[in-house]
Design a protein around this motif. Structure first.
Motif, PDB file in Angstrom:
ATOM      1  N   THR A  12      31.255  54.580  49.708  1.00 18.57           N
ATOM      2  CA  THR A  12      30.949  53.164  49.820  1.00 18.57           C
ATOM      3  C   THR A  12      30.861  52.744  51.284  1.00 18.57           C
ATOM      4  OG1 THR A  12      32.278  52.944  47.827  1.00 18.57           O
ATOM      5  CG2 THR A  12      31.582  50.920  48.832  1.00 18.57           C
TER       6      THR A  12
ATOM      7  N   LYS B  64      26.897  50.037  46.017  1.00 19.63           N
ATOM      8  CA  LYS B  64      27.603  49.303  44.958  1.00 19.63           C
ATOM      9  C   LYS B  64      27.961  50.247  43.814  1.00 19.63           C
ATOM     10  CE  LYS B  64      26.819  45.561  47.254  1.00 19.63           C
ATOM     11  NZ  LYS B  64      25.462  45.106  47.449  1.00 19.63           N
TER      12      LYS B  64
ATOM     13  N   PHE C 198      31.269  51.781  44.682  1.00 17.01           N
ATOM     14  CA  PHE C 198      32.255  50.695  44.638  1.00 17.01           C
ATOM     15  C   PHE C 198      32.593  50.334  43.193  1.00 17.01           C
ATOM     16  CE2 PHE C 198      33.174  46.134  44.312  1.00 17.01           C
ATOM     17  CZ  PHE C 198      34.350  46.103  45.038  1.00 17.01           C
TER      18      PHE C 198
END
Lengths: 500, 496
Positions: free
Chosen positions: B220, B250, B253
């Motif tokens: 990330t 993303k 994440f």
């Protein structure tokens, strides 16, 4: 939708729609752009007036409103008596300024950008006026912050970019403080709508006194920048690098009044009696009193005409702040009325600054000797507005000063009368020399015989607007007792704002 | 028919790009372009229908091929997954439209279309995966296609950046896979729903989560493991940069959030949330300062991504304590991921337009851009509003929720970080946007010769994304509601 909500949404939507059309139209279609801009402004005037009619019919608690769900508060508009007063001022003066700006900008570059962002600013100001809660208010407030930036730096010169940077340095941290304050208040008090007489639960004063004081400070930090409250005023003189229509409508009316309007909403319609109980409005009143004197003293020292006007604005805005911070309905009425009164008078003066700069290239007070001969209509309008600010009857400024003074005594704060007195002397000291120079000093040889034969004294698209605004300023004073005058309107509102 | 589509929706959204990808490869550039566009358009209603179905019925579980766990692959669509699918699909459409103009029909870039469609499908598969091993597989698919896309131009700097990116990606995946292996060994399952009940805070559990977290943090690009991001994101072709910054980071994440908020109880790992939060706060400050120091537009935008990633990680300390603050933090974090995706892709696309048109992206050479390319200048400015977190923008709604969560949970210092981060963002946004309104550079050198306006599809696609990020700030409530559908127990306070 009923006609009331249509007017409400239209009043905010029309300027934004105008902006979109202007942006889409592009740079080169001047005639079409001017037509759209004027039509949009005219439509806005119709909508704000209709919203005002609706507000008056619904007062004091059945106001038209419209909104959508957003976060836990909602994004909602409402046409109430206080809001429509500001909305009408902004809308009507926008129409007049548009005519002026079309004349003023006729030789400038990047006109699409200019008029587009100008419309966004007006839409945000009206949105601020018609917001039903702090979240909605904050949204429009920040749009106004951002949309003003391209206008401040319009000329693109290094000086303009520097002025823009100064503006952002003040405005953006203020936005952060405002955001924090609004979120925090929302957590403590739940979703609060603006309501005459205050909307906070009185019990909060004993359960969360410290937090409420801190929140008040954050909120004032946020709106105080646009209200040019000392020591947050520094951006306003620096922003005078902007073109004249921007200084006129935005830096005398829409932007700065959005700040004081925010103060009025927060002090009167959120905190209400709690403000006095916690002692925060007293501090605010003292700060406003200081700003009045401070701004006037600084104005004295300015030779640059627009800067002198800017410092005068700093001082005059605090009249409004002072009025709403005093515990007296008369003072509140004075403050609210001054919002409209000062708008008409100060916009006339900034229009004058632009017209004079364009026509005879005079930028400094010391260059104004005999200007009255060369531009008689312009300088008559200016003189009228100036004596109004000083507080000479029957121009509008007198009415608001009178109400403020009486209100000061009524609230048991006699020092207010002293501040007003000193301020009036200082106002005279920085405005009368200009009037004296313009009318009584020997003019330059080429000015002595007035405008060239058969020619007007300047671009009539600029002269006519400033004559009209001066006349409005005069009329608001002469007819202050009339039913629909800003002064009467403000007194009606003040009665509800101060029921305790 | 309609009913069948509704039932198969989770599989269909993934299948569309996965079918289009090999077709685009086999049929070459000439057909690859229309195939990508059709696939992008076809995906829109599917993603919207999926989101509508989730918001109506709650979380969906779809057994691929009807096998069911533990043998088969299960797709799980809850609110947050539906939001990520929706965001990917919308950003994907506009990037595709932009890329049509950007790459044209040049044969050199023929691999863009299959790779991009493959990346798209892998991302959707990732968001819909219900077990941590499938997540690993999807993560690898995403990384590999992303690395290839970074090196697409075969320019030297691009290849170097792609190599660095690949090493980081592989390392991250390995860490993650080790963690998965440990968990499977200790608890006998990779299914997240099962793990939620059986996972224990013992040495194995802690070691596994630590490994996975390090791997995912690396992927990330959370400070201080962000070193690979700026070169990779800025040297890639601009449509690729947009996808990398908006969507790809993303992905990892998302897995991290699933692991910590959904599967493991973060309160049982004191310190981890705080560390992630502190790193996030540092990322905000560090990334913004670095962005401010850049002289090239795409590098500035890339460092802005480093900063904006930081906000995502503020979610962890705010969500840990549960209660209403956790719900606000959850909404804020996911909403930030969504609005940043729109705004950041808009920014990279706008930067790409500048680069393609003027042959350079030196910030000092972009004076007066609002005159030369008004739509692109406007795009950059509007996307900047979300970066700054000012209303009306999705970034504002996200930050509102984060500030709220901070005060609510008594951790006001995160609110200070959020506000200060907005101001730092304003500094780098206005560093670029200010001169747009200024004068043109005095000495236009050879490279500044202006070949004329870019295709309107490019400027329009970027502007649409920027406007989208603003619309979220006013009409974002349905999305906020969707985020809360079948949210983790920690967030809702209700054990499912």
């Amino acid at each position: 939708m009923t006609w009331e909500t249509t007017a409400l949404v239209g009043a905010v939507g029309a300027p934004f729609l105008t902006a979109v059309l202007i942006f889409v139209l592009g740079e080169h279609r001047d005639a079409a752009r001017s037509r759209i801009n004027l039509a949009g402004a005219a439509l806005t005037v119709v909508a704000v007036v209709a919203a005002a009619v609706a507000a008056r019919a619904g007062a004091p608690d059945a106001y038209p409103s419209a909104g959508i769900a957003l976060l836990d508060i909602g994004f909602s508009l409402r046409a109430d008596m206080l809001g429509v007063l500001f909305a009408v001022v902004a809308g009507v003066l926008w129409l007049i300024t548009t005519v002026y700006a079309i004349g003023y900008m006729s030789h400038a570059s990047d006109r699409a950008r200019f008029f587009g962002f100008f419309s966004v600013c007006v839409g945000s100001a009206i949105g601020i006026a018609l917001s039903a809660n702090l979240l909605t208010f904050f949204v429009f407030y920040e749009v106004l912050t951002l949309a003003t930036y391209p206008l401040v730096i319009h000329s693109g010169t290094p000086a303009a970019l520097k002025g823009g940077r100064t503006y952002l340095t003040y405005a953006l941290p203020a936005g952060g403080a405002l955001a924090a304050g609004v979120v925090w208040l929302n957590l403590i008090a739940g979703p609060v709508e603006f309501a005459a007489g205050g909307s906070l639960d009185p019990a909060l004063a004993s359960t969360h006194p410290g937090a409420l004081i801190a929140i008040f400070a954050l909120l004032m930090l946020g709106v105080g920048v646009k209200a040019a409250l000392f020591p947050l005023h520094g951006w306003l003189p620096a922003a005078m690098v902007a073109p004249a229509p921007v200084s006129s409508l935005l830096h005398a009316v829409a932007v700065v009044k959005a700040g004081v309007f925010g103060i009025a909403r927060i002090v009167l319609e959120v905190y209400g009696p709690l403000g006095h109980e916690l002692g925060v409005t007293q501090v605010l009143a003292a700060l406003a009193g200081f700003t009045i004197i401070f701004g006037s003293v600084r104005a004295l020292a300015q030779d640059d005409f627009k800067k002198r006007l800017a410092y005068s604005t700093v001082a005059q805005l605090s009249y409004i702040t002072l009025g709403v911070a005093l515990a007296s309905p008369i003072a509140i009425a004075g403050g609210i009325a001054h919002l409209a009164h000062h708008a008409a008078m100060k916009i006339t003066m900034f229009f004058t600054a632009g017209a004079v700069a364009e026509e005879v290239k005079a930028y400094r007070v010391s260059e104004f000797d005999g200007l009255g001969r060369r531009m008689p209509l312009t300088m008559t309008a200016f003189s009228l507005a100036a004596i109004g600010i000083v507080g000479v009857p029957p121009v509008a400024g007198f009415t608001s000063k009178w109400l403020l003074g009486v209100g000061g005594v009524d609230a048991g704060t006699g020092w207010v009368v002293a501040v007003l007195g000193i301020s009036s002397v200082l106002n005279a000291a920085y405005f009368f020399p200009i009037i004296h120079r313009a009318w009584f000093r020997t003019p330059k040889p080429e000015w002595a015989h007035g405008p060239a034969a058969g020619k007007p004294e300047g671009d009539m698209r600029m002269i006519v607007p400033l004559v009209i605004t001066a006349a409005i300023g005069l009329a608001m004073g002469v007819f202050a007792g009339a039913d629909l005058s800003p002064a009467s309107w403000a007194q009606t509102i003040a009665g509800w704002e101060f029921p305790w | 028919m309609t009913e069948w589509i509704m039932r198969q929706l989770p599989a269909l959204v993934i299948l569309v790009p996965f079918t289009a990808a090999p077709l685009a490869y086999l049929l070459g550039t000439k057909f690859g372009r229309p195939i990508a566009l059709v696939s992008a358009l076809l995906s829109q209603p599917l993603a919207v229908l999926l989101a509508m179905r989730v918001s109506r019925e709650g979380a969906l579980r779809y057994e691929v091929g009807g096998w069911g766990g533990p043998l088969g692959i299960d797709l799980v669509v809850d609110g947050v997954a539906a939001v990520m699918v929706l965001v990917t699909t919308v950003v994907g459409l506009f990037v595709t439209v932009y890329a049509l103009g950007y790459f044209g029909d040049r044969e050199r870039y023929r691999f863009f279309w299959p790779l991009w469609l493959f990346l798209w499908g892998s991302l959707l598969a990732l968001f819909l995966s219900g077990d941590i091993f499938n997540l690993y597989v999807c993560l690898e698919l995403v990384s590999m296609s992303a690395v290839a896309l970074v090196g697409l131009t075969l320019r030297r700097e691009a290849l170097v950046a792609a190599m660095r990116y690949m090493l980081a990606a592989i390392l991250g995946s390995l860490f993650y896979l080790l963690g998965v292996a440990l968990i499977y060994g200790a608890f006998g399952s990779v299914d997240m729903q099962t793990l939620r009940e059986v996972i224990r805070v013992d040495t194995t559990g802690q070691a596994a989560l630590a490994l996975m977290t390090v791997g995912l943090v690396l992927k990330t690009a959370l400070f201080p493991l962000h070193f690979w991001l700026p070169p990779a994101h800025s040297n890639a072709p601009s449509p690729v940069s947009a996808v990398l910054s908006a969507l790809v980071i993303k992905g990892s994440f998302y897995i991290l959030v699933r692991l910590w908020v959904d599967v493991a109880q973060p309160a049982a790992f004191p310190g981890v949330s705080t560390v992630l939060g502190v790193l996030g706060a540092t990322a905000i400050v560090w990334g913004s300062i670095q962005a401010l120091r850049q002289e090239r537009l795409k590098m500035l935008v890339a460092y802005s991504t480093v900063a904006q990633i930081g906000y995502l990680f503020l979610m962890f300390p705010l969500v840990t304590g549960g209660g209403p603050a956790a719900a606000d933090a959850w909404m804020g974090g996911v909403f930030h991921a969504a609005s940043h995706a729109l705004a950041k892709s808009a920014m990279f696309l706008a930067a790409g337009t500048v680069l393609a048109r003027f042959g350079h992206d030196r910030i000092e050479g972009l004076g007066g851009l609002s005159r030369r390319a008004p739509a692109t200048a406007m795009t950059f400015g509007l996307a900047g509003v979300t970066m700054m977190g000012l209303p009306p923008s999705g970034g504002f709604v996200a930050k509102w929720q984060m500030i709220r969560a901070s005060i609510e949970s008594g951790q006001w210092w995160w609110a200070v970080v959020v506000v200060a981060g907005g101001l730092l963002a304003a500094a780098y946004v206005f560093k670029v946007v200010g001169p747009f309104f200024g004068r043109e550079p005095e000495a236009l050198d050879e490279a500044d010769l202006d070949p004329g306006p870019s295709p309107w599809t490019m400027e329009g696609a970027a502007l649409a994304l920027a406007l989208g990020s603003l619309v979220l700030g006013v009409l974002g409530q349905p999305l906020l509601d969707l985020i809360m559908v079948s949210a983790p127990a920690l967030v809702t306070g209700v054990t499912p």
